[in-house]
Design an enzyme around this catalytic site. Structure first.
Site, PDB file in Angstrom:
ATOM      1  N   ASP A 170      23.111  32.236  74.323  1.00 48.91           N
ATOM      2  CA  ASP A 170      23.163  33.126  73.164  1.00 48.91           C
ATOM      3  C   ASP A 170      24.624  33.546  72.995  1.00 48.91           C
ATOM      4  OD1 ASP A 170      23.155  35.178  71.350  1.00 48.91           O
ATOM      5  OD2 ASP A 170      21.700  36.429  72.422  1.00 48.91           O
ATOM      6  N   TRP A 174      20.959  42.353  75.671  1.00 49.47           N
ATOM      7  CA  TRP A 174      20.462  41.255  74.835  1.00 49.47           C
ATOM      8  C   TRP A 174      19.725  40.205  75.655  1.00 49.47           C
ATOM      9  CZ3 TRP A 174      19.305  42.037  70.186  1.00 49.47           C
ATOM     10  CH2 TRP A 174      20.068  42.866  69.358  1.00 49.47           C
ATOM     11  N   LYS A 195      28.582  38.606  63.675  1.00 52.63           N
ATOM     12  CA  LYS A 195      29.653  39.131  64.526  1.00 52.63           C
ATOM     13  C   LYS A 195      30.949  38.358  64.327  1.00 52.63           C
ATOM     14  CE  LYS A 195      26.083  41.221  66.745  1.00 52.63           C
ATOM     15  NZ  LYS A 195      24.825  40.890  67.408  1.00 52.63           N
TER      16      LYS A 195
END
Ligand SMILES: *Cc1c(COP(=O)(O)O)cnc(C)c1O
Length: 364
Positions: free
Chosen positions: A173, A102, A197
């Protein structure tokens, strides 16, 4: 149907009490005779919900008053664009810590908007992936900000210490670890997280941003990515994802009723330890991440022979253990055990893994 345990990395399972409450309120929310998703975002009922959700999140994360909380669209990837558009002035560059898939994707997107300095921090130590101590990161002295991803969802690599950037704004993040453990928000300039999530359904993205970072966006910034406008209009410049916002508010209430982030953190430590201890003690399964960087939320593990992967997934599914396939880029298995996963799910997984290993031990 019997109960299943869903280990999907995202969209992930939501707490059962939250789903039951949403179901009960689905057609008639707070006596309005309407579903919450059918109400105006500017009506008094929804405005009250929105304000309560923000208050609850502020309390859960102890967010200081000089930070705005924005409820945005566009997911984590939307923020890969929004961060440089809002925080990277012309002529400056930004440091991007690369610790997995990511953070690497964040670099690729940010490059469209300015000069990006990627810094790889994962090294191999005795065959395990290990993150170099942040004191040793070669940060620039004049970066506009430092971006990093404390929990790499695909790789299962987590950093538990907050890097010291010596005054340079730190952007994180937190898509796959927000609300999983206590963090000191004041150490960050900006935190963002896609909701799907640990917060709620997909479609909602949280941004927590320090006041002094507002107002520096480039002139080309699309207005729905503009933090200043979003803050000015209390995240309602355009129609926000109201139903996702509502579900997030229920998740916040659920967390508060449990006792807050410190309580869920202990649950998360226990769940992760149970699974990693079993993996380490077995001579069948393997983790490829160094002990200090093992994610509490996403646990990738490998069977001794990839030829057994399909049989493992099939048998797991039959046992009610869903979505254990690792990300296609890394292979193997991955159990995502976010806040909503009860410890019973991890016990069931370990029992299954033990039984599967016993059955296939002699095939490897
Ligand atoms: C899932 C995830 C993303 C991407 O989120 P989208 O909402 O799909 O854009 C970004 N970063 C991390 C760490 C993630 O886990």
């Amino acid at each position: 149907m019997t109960d299943v345990f869903n280990f999907c990395a995202g969209p992930a399972m939501l707490p059962k009490p939250v789903m039951e409450r949403a179901q009960a309120e689905f057609l008639n929310w707070q006596g309005t005779g309407c579903s919450v998703m059918e109400l105006s975002h500017r009506g008094s009922e929804f405005m009250a919900l929105a304000a309560k959700a923000e208050r609850d999140l502020r309390e859960l994360m102890a967010i200081p008053d000089n930070y705005k909380v924005l409820f945005c669209h566009g997911g984590g990837r939307g923020q890969f664009s929004a961060v440089p558009l809002n925080l990277l002035p012309k002529g400056k560059s930004a440091d991007y810590i690369v610790s997995g898939s990511w953070s690497r994707a964040a670099v690729e997107e940010a490059k469209k908007f300015g000069q990006i300095n990627p810094i790889d921090v994962v090294v191999d130590v005795d065959g395990k992936q290990h993150v170099v101590d942040s004191q040793q990161w070669p940060l620039s002295n004049d970066a506009a900000y430092v971006h990093y991803c404390p929990n790499e969802t695909v790789d299962g690599i987590e950093m538990f210490d907050i890097p010291n950037t010596r005054g340079i704004p730190l952007v994180a993040d937190m898509s796959s670890m927000i609300l999983s453990r206590q963090i000191d928000v004041s150490k960050f300039a900006l935190i963002y997280a896609g909701a799907q999530k640990n917060i709620g359904p997909s479609g909602l993205t949280l941004v927590i941003v320090r006041d002094d970072l507002l107002g520096h966006q480039s002139a080309q910034t699309p207005v729905i990515m503009d933090y200043q406008t979003t803050a000015k209009y209390a995240s309602m410049f355009n129609t926000p994802p109201t139903y996702a916002w509502y579900l997030a508010s229920l998740v916040f209430e659920w967390l508060q009723a449990l006792g807050g982030v410190s309580v869920i953190e202990q649950h998360n430590v226990d769940k992760a330890q149970l699974l990693y201890d079993y993996i380490d003690g077995s001579n069948f399964y393997q983790s490829k991440v160094s002990k200090v960087n093992r994610s509490r939320m996403n646990v990738p593990f490998y069977l001794p022979d990839d030829g057994l992967n399909d049989a493992f997934l099939q048998a797991a599914k039959s046992a009610g253990l869903l979505a254990l396939k690792g990300h296609r880029s890394v292979g193997g298995m991955r159990a995502s055990i976010y806040n909503a996963m009860p410890i019973e799910g991890v016990h069931a997984l370990v029992a299954f893994m033990r039984e599967f290993a016993a059955r296939h031990q002699n095939q490897v």
